[in-house]
Design a protein around this motif. Sequence first.
Motif, mmCIF file in Angstrom:
data_model
loop_
_atom_site.group_PDB
_atom_site.id
_atom_site.type_symbol
_atom_site.label_atom_id
_atom_site.label_comp_id
_atom_site.label_asym_id
_atom_site.label_seq_id
_atom_site.Cartn_x
_atom_site.Cartn_y
_atom_site.Cartn_z
ATOM 1 N N LEU A 161 46.256 -18.052 33.769
ATOM 2 C CA LEU A 161 46.360 -16.947 34.732
ATOM 3 C C LEU A 161 45.324 -17.084 35.835
ATOM 4 O O LEU A 161 45.635 -16.905 37.020
ATOM 5 C CB LEU A 161 46.200 -15.602 34.017
ATOM 6 N N ILE A 162 44.105 -17.433 35.475
ATOM 7 C CA ILE A 162 43.061 -17.621 36.477
ATOM 8 C C ILE A 162 43.414 -18.779 37.406
ATOM 9 O O ILE A 162 43.230 -18.687 38.627
ATOM 10 C CB ILE A 162 41.695 -17.834 35.800
ATOM 11 N N ALA A 163 43.936 -19.858 36.841
ATOM 12 C CA ALA A 163 44.347 -20.994 37.670
ATOM 13 C C ALA A 163 45.473 -20.580 38.624
ATOM 14 O O ALA A 163 45.468 -20.953 39.804
ATOM 15 C CB ALA A 163 44.788 -22.161 36.792
ATOM 16 N N TRP A 164 46.417 -19.819 38.117
ATOM 17 C CA TRP A 164 47.529 -19.352 38.953
ATOM 18 C C TRP A 164 47.021 -18.469 40.093
ATOM 19 O O TRP A 164 47.428 -18.615 41.245
ATOM 20 C CB TRP A 164 48.538 -18.599 38.094
ATOM 21 N N LEU A 165 46.103 -17.570 39.776
ATOM 22 C CA LEU A 165 45.557 -16.693 40.816
ATOM 23 C C LEU A 165 44.725 -17.477 41.821
ATOM 24 O O LEU A 165 44.709 -17.145 43.006
ATOM 25 C CB LEU A 165 44.723 -15.579 40.172
ATOM 26 N N ALA A 166 44.044 -18.520 41.360
ATOM 27 C CA ALA A 166 43.271 -19.359 42.287
ATOM 28 C C ALA A 166 44.201 -20.128 43.219
ATOM 29 O O ALA A 166 43.905 -20.276 44.406
ATOM 30 C CB ALA A 166 42.381 -20.321 41.505
ATOM 31 N N LEU A 167 45.322 -20.595 42.688
ATOM 32 C CA LEU A 167 46.291 -21.295 43.535
ATOM 33 C C LEU A 167 46.903 -20.361 44.578
ATOM 34 O O LEU A 167 47.148 -20.762 45.715
ATOM 35 C CB LEU A 167 47.401 -21.912 42.683
ATOM 36 N N ARG A 168 47.144 -19.129 44.166
ATOM 37 C CA ARG A 168 47.723 -18.142 45.081
ATOM 38 C C ARG A 168 46.682 -17.544 46.015
ATOM 39 O O ARG A 168 47.009 -16.840 46.948
ATOM 40 C CB ARG A 168 48.388 -17.022 44.291
ATOM 41 N N LYS A 169 45.409 -17.791 45.714
ATOM 42 C CA LYS A 169 44.282 -17.294 46.509
ATOM 43 C C LYS A 169 44.262 -15.773 46.611
ATOM 44 O O LYS A 169 44.010 -15.200 47.665
ATOM 45 C CB LYS A 169 44.279 -17.912 47.903
ATOM 46 N N GLY A 170 44.524 -15.117 45.497
ATOM 47 C CA GLY A 170 44.465 -13.659 45.500
ATOM 48 C C GLY A 170 45.182 -13.069 44.313
ATOM 49 O O GLY A 170 45.822 -13.773 43.521
ATOM 50 N N ILE A 171 45.041 -11.771 44.189
ATOM 51 C CA ILE A 171 45.685 -11.040 43.098
ATOM 52 C C ILE A 171 46.597 -9.994 43.708
ATOM 53 O O ILE A 171 46.232 -9.328 44.681
ATOM 54 C CB ILE A 171 44.622 -10.409 42.169
ATOM 55 N N ASN A 172 47.797 -9.879 43.165
ATOM 56 C CA ASN A 172 48.716 -8.893 43.719
ATOM 57 C C ASN A 172 48.367 -7.487 43.228
ATOM 58 O O ASN A 172 47.726 -7.322 42.193
ATOM 59 C CB ASN A 172 50.176 -9.273 43.424
ATOM 60 N N PRO A 173 48.767 -6.460 43.955
ATOM 61 C CA PRO A 173 48.365 -5.084 43.608
ATOM 62 C C PRO A 173 48.862 -4.624 42.239
ATOM 63 O O PRO A 173 48.165 -3.863 41.558
ATOM 64 C CB PRO A 173 48.980 -4.232 44.719
ATOM 65 N N GLU A 174 50.044 -5.070 41.823
ATOM 66 C CA GLU A 174 50.565 -4.644 40.520
ATOM 67 C C GLU A 174 49.686 -5.158 39.381
ATOM 68 O O GLU A 174 49.369 -4.430 38.440
ATOM 69 C CB GLU A 174 52.006 -5.134 40.319
ATOM 70 N N LEU A 175 49.287 -6.425 39.480
ATOM 71 C CA LEU A 175 48.421 -7.012 38.461
ATOM 72 C C LEU A 175 47.051 -6.356 38.474
ATOM 73 O O LEU A 175 46.462 -6.101 37.421
ATOM 74 C CB LEU A 175 48.303 -8.525 38.674
ATOM 75 N N ALA A 176 46.537 -6.043 39.649
ATOM 76 C CA ALA A 176 45.245 -5.371 39.756
ATOM 77 C C ALA A 176 45.293 -3.988 39.118
ATOM 78 O O ALA A 176 44.347 -3.578 38.438
ATOM 79 C CB ALA A 176 44.826 -5.267 41.219
ATOM 80 N N THR A 177 46.405 -3.280 39.286
ATOM 81 C CA THR A 177 46.554 -1.949 38.684
ATOM 82 C C THR A 177 46.528 -2.026 37.167
ATOM 83 O O THR A 177 45.840 -1.243 36.507
ATOM 84 C CB THR A 177 47.877 -1.310 39.163
ATOM 85 N N VAL A 178 47.267 -2.977 36.615
ATOM 86 C CA VAL A 178 47.303 -3.134 35.157
ATOM 87 C C VAL A 178 45.936 -3.559 34.627
ATOM 88 O O VAL A 178 45.457 -3.046 33.615
ATOM 89 C CB VAL A 178 48.399 -4.142 34.742
ATOM 90 N N ALA A 179 45.275 -4.489 35.321
ATOM 91 C CA ALA A 179 43.958 -4.949 34.889
ATOM 92 C C ALA A 179 42.944 -3.806 34.918
ATOM 93 O O ALA A 179 42.118 -3.667 34.001
ATOM 94 C CB ALA A 179 43.490 -6.099 35.772
ATOM 95 N N ASP A 180 42.992 -2.974 35.947
ATOM 96 C CA ASP A 180 42.088 -1.824 36.014
ATOM 97 C C ASP A 180 42.360 -0.839 34.881
ATOM 98 O O ASP A 180 41.438 -0.283 34.291
ATOM 99 C CB ASP A 180 42.218 -1.117 37.365
ATOM 100 N N ALA A 181 43.636 -0.624 34.586
ATOM 101 C CA ALA A 181 43.988 0.298 33.499
ATOM 102 C C ALA A 181 43.502 -0.246 32.154
ATOM 103 O O ALA A 181 42.979 0.509 31.325
ATOM 104 C CB ALA A 181 45.504 0.522 33.466
ATOM 105 N N PHE A 182 43.658 -1.552 31.918
ATOM 106 C CA PHE A 182 43.185 -2.152 30.670
ATOM 107 C C PHE A 182 41.669 -2.080 30.555
ATOM 108 O O PHE A 182 41.124 -1.814 29.493
ATOM 109 C CB PHE A 182 43.621 -3.605 30.551
ATOM 110 N N SER A 183 40.984 -2.334 31.654
ATOM 111 C CA SER A 183 39.516 -2.385 31.594
ATOM 112 C C SER A 183 38.902 -1.031 31.295
ATOM 113 O O SER A 183 37.770 -0.955 30.804
ATOM 114 C CB SER A 183 38.947 -2.957 32.887
ATOM 115 N N GLN A 184 39.620 0.058 31.555
ATOM 116 C CA GLN A 184 39.110 1.392 31.237
ATOM 117 C C GLN A 184 39.018 1.613 29.735
ATOM 118 O O GLN A 184 38.233 2.446 29.274
ATOM 119 C CB GLN A 184 39.994 2.462 31.852
#
Length: 117
Positions: A36-59
């Motif tokens: 996943l990190i490699a994929w995000l590095a290739l895309r040079k960013g994180i999409n908003p949907e993934l960021a929302t889920v990651a923020d919800a998990f980190s809580q």
Amino acid sequence: MISGLVQILLFQSLGELVSKFVLPTLPGPVIGLVLLIAWLALRKGINPELATVADAFSQYLGLLFVPAAVGVVLFLPQLKANALAIVSALVGSVILTIATSAVLVRFLSSKPTEVDQ
């Protein structure tokens, strides 16, 4: 939000497949996280949907410590019986980690960079 969750589950599943068939010594979720990190590095960013889920998990990451605390209480007699060995292993691993980090930092900082030349 569903798209972000699907992305996380997809990479975890890919990690499990790689772990099962290619690298059985590494856990699937760890391989999936690296993918996943490699994929995000290739895309040079994180999409908003993934960021929302990651923020919800980190809580709720604190909840992951509950099973570990239950395990400590469950095995308290064994932990008391082996306290000296456990403390020795913990202290030794901390000392080795600090020493390894120091050697690595010294090695990496001694390399000349283009700016230095």
